[in-house]
Design an enzyme around this catalytic site. Structure first.
Site, PDB file in Angstrom:
ATOM      1  N   LYS A 119       0.831  -1.208   0.000  1.00 53.29           N
ATOM      2  CA  LYS A 119       0.000   0.000   0.000  1.00 53.29           C
ATOM      3  C   LYS A 119       0.869   1.263   0.000  1.00 53.29           C
ATOM      4  CE  LYS A 119      -2.287  -1.299   3.689  1.00 53.29           C
ATOM      5  NZ  LYS A 119      -1.741  -2.674   3.833  1.00 53.29           N
ATOM      6  N   THR A 120       1.910   1.282   0.813  1.00 52.09           N
ATOM      7  CA  THR A 120       2.797   2.437   0.833  1.00 52.09           C
ATOM      8  C   THR A 120       3.530   2.584  -0.490  1.00 52.09           C
ATOM      9  OG1 THR A 120       3.093   2.238   3.234  1.00 52.09           O
ATOM     10  CG2 THR A 120       4.737   3.519   2.029  1.00 52.09           C
TER      11      THR A 120
ATOM     12  N   ASP B 237      -1.051   6.910   6.330  1.00 49.54           N
ATOM     13  CA  ASP B 237      -1.047   5.481   6.640  1.00 49.54           C
ATOM     14  C   ASP B 237      -1.912   5.218   7.870  1.00 49.54           C
ATOM     15  OD1 ASP B 237      -0.418   2.838   6.317  1.00 49.54           O
ATOM     16  OD2 ASP B 237       1.584   2.990   7.216  1.00 49.54           O
TER      17      ASP B 237
ATOM     18  N   THR C 202      -5.414  -1.106   7.205  1.00 45.72           N
ATOM     19  CA  THR C 202      -5.466  -2.560   7.337  1.00 45.72           C
ATOM     20  C   THR C 202      -6.824  -3.010   7.873  1.00 45.72           C
ATOM     21  OG1 THR C 202      -4.487  -2.351   9.557  1.00 45.72           O
ATOM     22  CG2 THR C 202      -2.989  -2.765   7.717  1.00 45.72           C
TER      23      THR C 202
ATOM     24  N   ARG D 152       6.490  -8.211   1.734  1.00 41.91           N
ATOM     25  CA  ARG D 152       7.382  -7.728   2.790  1.00 41.91           C
ATOM     26  C   ARG D 152       8.082  -8.886   3.480  1.00 41.91           C
ATOM     27  NH1 ARG D 152       4.458  -4.161   6.999  1.00 41.91           N
ATOM     28  NH2 ARG D 152       4.457  -2.701   5.235  1.00 41.91           N
TER      29      ARG D 152
END
Length: 374
Positions: free
Chosen positions: A85-86, A130, A179, A238
């Site tokens: 997402k980032t 975020d 999230t 990640r």
């Protein structure tokens, strides 16, 4: 709604300014361990691996905005942690040739923090928040007006003599990441023009991620080694990048520096990551559920005490993957281990346990007792 007292502070230390065109991110020899994750981020939408549906939709939104010469609609990206997402937020800024300002929901405790940030935006800038579902209520109400009308109301004075002065802000694009999309309030969710939901990655997509990251980091990796890292990465890029770096460490210290299948397996055994991607805490949760509670049902608080962790850690870190892997089921009576969990631990479910042919059978519970659904 949307008013800001003048003495609310500037919140200047909660914001990070990034230029998405900065060439410094490609200076690999100077990159340390903490900067590796940033270095591995894709810079353009064409380089982003996985999420084909979201990429296609987002490409249309950005291309249309560029063609019309206006900032695109506000974008909301939702999904589990570690799926990109980032990275997508930074890609949006890069595709628009715009600067990006980064902050997080918990950092915006006061409306003034957000107001100061918004007033410093230049037309076309991207503001990335975020964990936007954790933004404070006063700041959220200010955000409504800013998103719709590109202005904020500043309150001068106090009490009956207070005056509201509208302050125009430059048109911008808000990119929010969460999230927990269900935790967003309806008014905030409705103000986003595009919502993209990120899904877990397939093993072949993660293998592409591993090969790309290995090339950037200068790691020699065999195809079977990359496939093994991808298979144990729980569908999350990640985690794949983190495991690749740990396998690299093992290969450099205890092997010839090449990531092969055997080296990968040996390395991940050292780091307590088993063949299904479960780590020490995951196995501790399953072990306590099976050995201490006969497979369940048991409440999450009791289960957390048994493994020496906080209930939130068990519920938010371990359970999502265990449920998705088919090893744990959430029932009205509590958590239950499935047949797959028993077999993964090398055990067989005893008679009377809460599993049947690999599926939790609620009919075995005493139906005379009330449940959460009664």
């Amino acid at each position: 709604m949307g008013t800001v007292p003048m003495d609310d502070g500037d919140g200047g230390d909660t914001v990070t300014d990034l230029d998405p065109t900065d060439e410094a991110l490609s200076a690999l020899p100077q990159v340390g361990e903490r900067e590796v994750e940033t270095t591995l981020r894709p810079r353009r939408l064409a380089d982003f691996v996985g999420q084909p549906r979201v990429r296609e939709q987002l490409e249309l939104v950005l291309a249309s905005a560029r063609k019309r010469g206006v900032p695109p609609d506000h974008v909301l990206l939702s999904g589990p942690p570690g799926l990109g997402k980032t990275s997508l937020a930074m890609i949006i800024a890069a595709e628009l040739d715009a600067a990006i300002r980064i902050t997080s929901g918990p950092a915006l405790e006061r409306a003034g923090d957000l107001a100061a940030m918004l007033s410093n935006l230049v037309e076309g800038d991207v503001l990335f928040i975020d964990e936007i579902h954790r933004i404070a209520r006063p700041a959220e109400e200010l955000l409504y007006l800013a998103m719709e009308d590109f202005r904020v109301d500043v309150v001068v004075g106090k009490g009956p003599g207070a005056t509201s002065i509208p302050l125009e802000i430059a048109p911008f694009t808000l990119v929010g990441a969460t999230t927990r999309s269900g935790a967003l309030t309806g008014p905030l969710r409705d103000r986003f023009g595009f919502t993209g939901h990120m899904e877990f990655y397939a093993p072949d997509e993660l293998e592409q991620v591993v090969r790309r990251s290995a090339a950037i980091l200068g790691i020699e990796v065999h195809p079977d080694g990359a496939a093994e890292v991808a298979r144990r990465s729980r569908g999350t890029p990640r985690i794949a990048n983190r495991l690749l770096r740990r396998v690299r460490d093992y290969a450099e210290v205890r092997a010839d520096g090449v990531v092969t299948l055997d080296v990968t397996r040996a390395a991940l055994e050292v780091y307590d990551v088993d063949e299904l991607g479960l780590d020490r805490l995951d196995r501790a949760v399953l072990g306590a559920l099976v050995r201490s509670f006969n497979g369940g049902p048991v409440g999450v608080s009791t289960l957390a005490v048994a493994v020496g962790e906080e209930p939130a850690t068990v519920e938010e870190v371990c359970e999502p993957y265990l449920v998705r892997a088919g090893m744990l089921a959430r029932t009205p009576r509590g958590r239950v281990a499935t047949v797959a969990a028993w077999e993964h631990l090398g055990m067989r479910p005893p008679a009377g346990s809460a599993v049947d042919f690999g599926v939790v059978e609620l009919g075995r519970f005493d139906q005379s007792e009330p449940t959460l659904f009664d």
